[in-house]
Structures are given as C-alpha cells and as structure tokens.
Design a protein around this motif. Sequence first.
Motif: not given
Length: 265
Positions: A230-234, A256-259
């Motif tokens: 849904l978020t295209k990556g996290g 996502k990365k750095q979430g």
Amino acid sequence: MKALVLEEIRKPMTVREMPDPGCTPEGVIIRVEANGVCRSDWHAWMGDWDWLQVPLPHVLGHEFSGVIEETGSHVKHFKKGDRVIVPFTIGDGHCPYCQRGHHNVCENIQMPGFTSWGGFGKYTHVANADVNLTILPESIDFTEAAGMGCRFMTAFHGITAQAGVRAGEWVAVHGCGGVGLSVIQIATALGANVIAVDIDEEKLALARQLGAVAEINAKNESPAKVVKDLTKGGAHVSVDALGITQTCQASLLSLKKQGRGSCFS
Ligand SMILES: [Zn+2]
Ligand SMILES: [Zn+2]
C-alpha cells in the motif's frame, strides 16, 4: 465511601463500604465522576503481573476524571470544585525524568488504582497534584475525559514526542484496542495516513470511522506485506499497540528504511 472492591485475585469484585481516603499536603481528594475500564485492570484482577501485585483488599481504577473535593495545604494551582483529568502515572516532579517532562518514568512513580486505591471508589486521593493534574474544560464531559489519562495520553506522547509523526506520512497501527484507536485519531489529526491492523472486523470498522485510510485483517493476510504494498515500500512510523510477539514482529517488518517505531504494551 462506596467502592468496587477487589477482595481476592481472580474472584468477582464486590460493591461495599470502604474508608474514605485521607489527603496529603501535596495531594487532593477527587470525587470520581467517570472511570474507564482498561486491560490493565484485568491484568491486576487476574494477578498476571509478578512485578505489580496490588495489596488486598484493593480499589482498582486508573482512568478517571472528576471534581476536586479537598486540597492539601501545599497545593497552589487547584481548588475545591475544579474539574480535572488525572494521568495514570503520577510523578514526583523533581527527579531527573520528571524534570525532562517524562513523569511516566518517574523514579518515585505512583499509579492510582495500582499503588494506591483508585477510581472505582466514590473518592480517591491523588498525590503531587500541582505537578500532575490537568483542568478539564466544561466543553468535555467526564465520560469522554475518563480514558484521556491512560490510553490517550500514552498514544499522544508516543505519536508526537517519541515518533514525531508529520503530515503526509504513513502510520501503521497494529492492534486497534484503546491505545491503537487513540493513535489512529491523533495521527489522523496530524495529517498522517493511517493503516489499521487487527483480527476483528468490528474494530477495523471503528478504526475506519476514526480516520484510518486502509484496514488489514491480519487473520486473512500478512499485515507487513500489505502495508509495504500500500505504501510502496513501508510505513514511516509503525506502532505495536498490543505487545505480543506477532504484533511486535509485524510492526517492525512494516517499516520502510529509516522508519520509526513505537511499542505500547
Ligand atoms: Zn488504562
Ligand atoms: Zn520524578
């Protein structure tokens, strides 16, 4: 005073007369007008926590609002008749944590309903009133305010001060109970897009009403995978609002990365 009394762990509670609480110089006596029911009450009632056993007999209740009935001689900012909300973690106001605004991890923390008798009685005592109480405006009724000192306060601090949610970000919320639904309201109000995860369709419907833009039933699909699609990556921020292995793992894997993550349990 009349109170709902826990006489024995795992046994039905009884309504009976109990002694009125006494007031300390820095404390207040509150006439309770409303009190929420929390999963933490259940844990204390069932004796689930070996780190926090309530002394018996005991009056539970830590999600209350009410009216000040009496003030201690050193209380400066509150008076009899004030409508107030009480946080479930009472700080002393002077330890290093309190001085940085984190009363929830005070070195001398008190928790009405756990470390002292709480809001399931007609009256209750709250220590260090000047440091901990908040005035409740007339526009908010007591019932609405009752949960604010527990689930709402927890969610607000996690979403604003800890996770720093900003408008336009994706926030995944794993578990739509009291804390999770509060997170959804607050993150939505900040302009974030919230994805709600639960295994109960009724709770997911409530999450939608409170602002979630998408819902995932974790019984039917892998929440982390759907969040990533849904978020295209996290998600920028993911919240474990339950605190079991499945939600903790799914929450971390939704990022996502750095979430950024928050765990409330
Ligand atoms: Zn609570
Ligand atoms: Zn403190």
